[in-house]
Design a protein around this motif. Structure first.
Motif, PDB file in Angstrom:
ATOM      1  N   SER A 103      11.105   3.734  -3.597  1.00 11.40           N
ATOM      2  CA  SER A 103      12.149   3.170  -4.462  1.00 11.40           C
ATOM      3  C   SER A 103      12.380   1.698  -4.120  1.00 11.40           C
ATOM      4  O   SER A 103      11.990   1.210  -3.057  1.00 11.40           O
ATOM      5  N   GLU A 104      13.044   1.005  -5.025  1.00 12.07           N
ATOM      6  CA  GLU A 104      13.320  -0.414  -4.824  1.00 12.07           C
ATOM      7  C   GLU A 104      14.205  -0.645  -3.607  1.00 12.07           C
ATOM      8  O   GLU A 104      14.022  -1.612  -2.869  1.00 12.07           O
ATOM      9  N   LYS A 105      15.137   0.252  -3.370  1.00 11.66           N
ATOM     10  CA  LYS A 105      16.040   0.114  -2.232  1.00 11.66           C
ATOM     11  C   LYS A 105      15.278   0.229  -0.910  1.00 11.66           C
ATOM     12  O   LYS A 105      15.512  -0.545   0.025  1.00 11.66           O
ATOM     13  N   VAL A 106      14.359   1.175  -0.832  1.00 12.64           N
ATOM     14  CA  VAL A 106      13.560   1.357   0.383  1.00 12.64           C
ATOM     15  C   VAL A 106      12.680   0.135   0.616  1.00 12.64           C
ATOM     16  O   VAL A 106      12.548  -0.348   1.751  1.00 12.64           O
ATOM     17  N   VAL A 107      12.085  -0.392  -0.433  1.00 13.59           N
ATOM     18  CA  VAL A 107      11.229  -1.576  -0.305  1.00 13.59           C
ATOM     19  C   VAL A 107      12.055  -2.771   0.163  1.00 13.59           C
ATOM     20  O   VAL A 107      11.618  -3.532   1.041  1.00 13.59           O
ATOM     21  N   LEU A 160       0.827  -1.198   0.000  1.00 15.84           N
ATOM     22  CA  LEU A 160       0.000   0.000   0.000  1.00 15.84           C
ATOM     23  C   LEU A 160       0.865   1.253   0.000  1.00 15.84           C
ATOM     24  O   LEU A 160       0.601   2.207  -0.751  1.00 15.84           O
ATOM     25  N   LEU A 161       1.908   1.250   0.828  1.00 14.74           N
ATOM     26  CA  LEU A 161       2.827   2.395   0.861  1.00 14.74           C
ATOM     27  C   LEU A 161       3.548   2.558  -0.479  1.00 14.74           C
ATOM     28  O   LEU A 161       3.756   3.691  -0.935  1.00 14.74           O
ATOM     29  N   LEU A 162       3.917   1.463  -1.083  1.00 20.15           N
ATOM     30  CA  LEU A 162       4.576   1.506  -2.388  1.00 20.15           C
ATOM     31  C   LEU A 162       3.654   2.105  -3.435  1.00 20.15           C
ATOM     32  O   LEU A 162       4.057   2.958  -4.227  1.00 20.15           O
TER      33      LEU A 162
END
Length: 124
Positions: free
Chosen positions: A42-46, A34-36
């Motif tokens: 970004s992919e790094k944060v995920v 949901l946050l994404l």
């Protein structure tokens, strides 16, 4: 002579604990999705968030197992982390149909799961 090798109560507890851990994991991953979607992370944060979810869930599973066990708490926490990792790896291998993509991070994820489960057991 008639010593029972496997205690069914402990196995049921482990199964309940793993079910709760995976339900919590699913809920947290849905929240991350949901946050994404909402904020375009970004992919790094995920990737960092996924690792933090694994750590938090195995810590909690180890904590609960250590509370219930009463003695050798760290071993129960370690067992919870290892079982969590084993199930996670099997499901990942089934979904990805191979081991090529995951081999680099497999050891790291194992150490994180086992270590955080053991820490949860020690703190309980």
């Amino acid at each position: 002579m008639g010593k029972k090798i496997i205690d069914s109560g402990k196995i049921i507890f482990i199964m309940k604990c793993m079910l709760a851990a995976y339900l919590l994991t699913a809920g947290l991953l849905l929240f991350l999705a949901l946050l994404l979607y909402r904020f375009g992370l970004s992919e790094k944060v995920v990737s960092i968030c996924i690792i933090l979810i694994y750590i938090a869930v195995t810590f909690l599973a180890g904590f609960i197992a250590g509370k219930r066990a009463g003695e050798k708490k760290f071993l129960w926490g370690l067992a919870m982390g290892c079982i969590y990792f084993l199930i996670l790896t099997v499901v990942s291998l089934i979904v990805n149909r191979g081991v090529d993509d995951a081999m680099g991070s497999l050891l790291t994820v194992f150490l994180l799961c086992a270590g955080s489960g053991m820490l949860g057991g020690m703190i309980s």
